[in-house]
Design an enzyme around this catalytic site. Structure first.
Site, PDB file in Angstrom:
ATOM      1  N   LYS A  16       1.763  21.550  -2.966  1.00  0.00           N
ATOM      2  CA  LYS A  16       1.161  22.348  -3.993  1.00  0.00           C
ATOM      3  C   LYS A  16       2.094  23.738  -4.583  1.00  0.00           C
ATOM      4  O   LYS A  16       2.752  24.254  -3.697  1.00  0.00           O
ATOM      5  CB  LYS A  16      -0.145  23.174  -3.531  1.00  0.00           C
ATOM      6  CG  LYS A  16      -0.895  24.093  -4.279  1.00  0.00           C
ATOM      7  CD  LYS A  16      -1.728  24.825  -3.535  1.00  0.00           C
ATOM      8  CE  LYS A  16      -3.140  24.059  -3.060  1.00  0.00           C
ATOM      9  NZ  LYS A  16      -4.126  24.757  -2.484  1.00  0.00           N
ATOM     10  N   ASP A 115     -15.348  27.547  -0.356  1.00  0.00           N
ATOM     11  CA  ASP A 115     -15.236  26.717  -1.509  1.00  0.00           C
ATOM     12  C   ASP A 115     -15.143  25.165  -1.121  1.00  0.00           C
ATOM     13  O   ASP A 115     -14.409  24.198  -1.330  1.00  0.00           O
ATOM     14  CB  ASP A 115     -14.188  26.854  -2.233  1.00  0.00           C
ATOM     15  CG  ASP A 115     -14.142  26.272  -3.637  1.00  0.00           C
ATOM     16  OD1 ASP A 115     -15.147  26.126  -4.028  1.00  0.00           O
ATOM     17  OD2 ASP A 115     -12.998  26.012  -4.271  1.00  0.00           O
TER      18      ASP A 115
END
Length: 226
Positions: A16, A115
């Site tokens: 990422k 989340d």
């Protein structure tokens, strides 16, 4: 680069890439991922293998999940339908991962993901589910006697968001459980919570529609699909 010993030259990894932002959220999420995942070691939590910071760029190196994210197997455009056995195992895996996050350090602290959604559930070679993306997570310390954390701003993804948390700003383990419930309905129905078929009926997507369907006792007929 900081990393685990098992990271070798021939390892396949996921990376990422994060750029620092003026509002500081990029760096905040980067540090949150490192803080949380450095505490975790569980088969249903994605492993952080290393990280790197150079100038304005930050990299996080994770174990590779070859089947990618769960959301890619939901909705009308998916080409592969997991079997019911595979779907059930995903649900169990996510539940195990959440239980670990919420209780992994006994009375010292727990982790609230904040989340949980199908996009943040990664799938291994044998369809094992792993919870990922901890940039919004909060560490719940044991010395907090109250069951909630008061947050300065609401974070998460709207159609998966616990209504009580959205209304009060009080975050708790049950907020993750609510989001997990939405993911369960996605897995069983084979559709995404934000599919237009739901958004056209309710801007909050699948969850309130499922709740009303349950009240009318039409749950199995309406939701359980092939």
């Amino acid at each position: 680069m900081k990393g685990k010993d098992e990271l070798t030259e021939m390892s396949t990894v996921a990376i990422k890439r994060i750029f620092n932002r003026d509002d500081g959220q990029g760096k905040e999420g980067f540090l949150a991922e490192i803080d949380v995942l450095s505490r975790c070691e569980h088969p249903n939590i994605i492993s952080l293998l290393g990280f790197c910071v150079e100038d304005n760029e930050m990299l996080l190196v994770y174990e590779h999940a070859p089947k990618k994210s769960l959301d890619g197997y939901l909705g009308s455009t998916n080409k592969v339908n997991p079997t019911w056995t595979q779907r059930l195992q995903m649900c169990i895996d996510i539940a195990h991962g959440l239980h670990y996050l919420h209780t992994n350090m006994g009375n010292k602290y727990g982790i609230i993901h904040r989340d949980i959604k199908s996009d943040n559930i990664l799938l291994g070679e044998n369809w094992e589910a792993k919870i990922a993306d901890f940039g919004l997570s909060k560490v719940h310390h044991g010395y907090l006697h109250a069951s909630t954390i008061k947050t300065n701003h609401i974070a998460g993804t709207n159609v998966y968001l616990d209504p009580e948390y959205a209304r009060t700003g009080k975050l708790k383990k049950a907020s993750d459980i609510y989001s997990f419930g939405v993911v369960l309905f996605e897995i069983f129905s084979g559709t995404l919570a934000y599919d237009q078929i739901y958004i056209c009926e309710n801007e909050n997507g699948l969850a309130p529609i499922a709740k009303n369907t349950l009240k009318r006792e039409h749950l199995t007929k309406y939701w359980i699909r092939k």
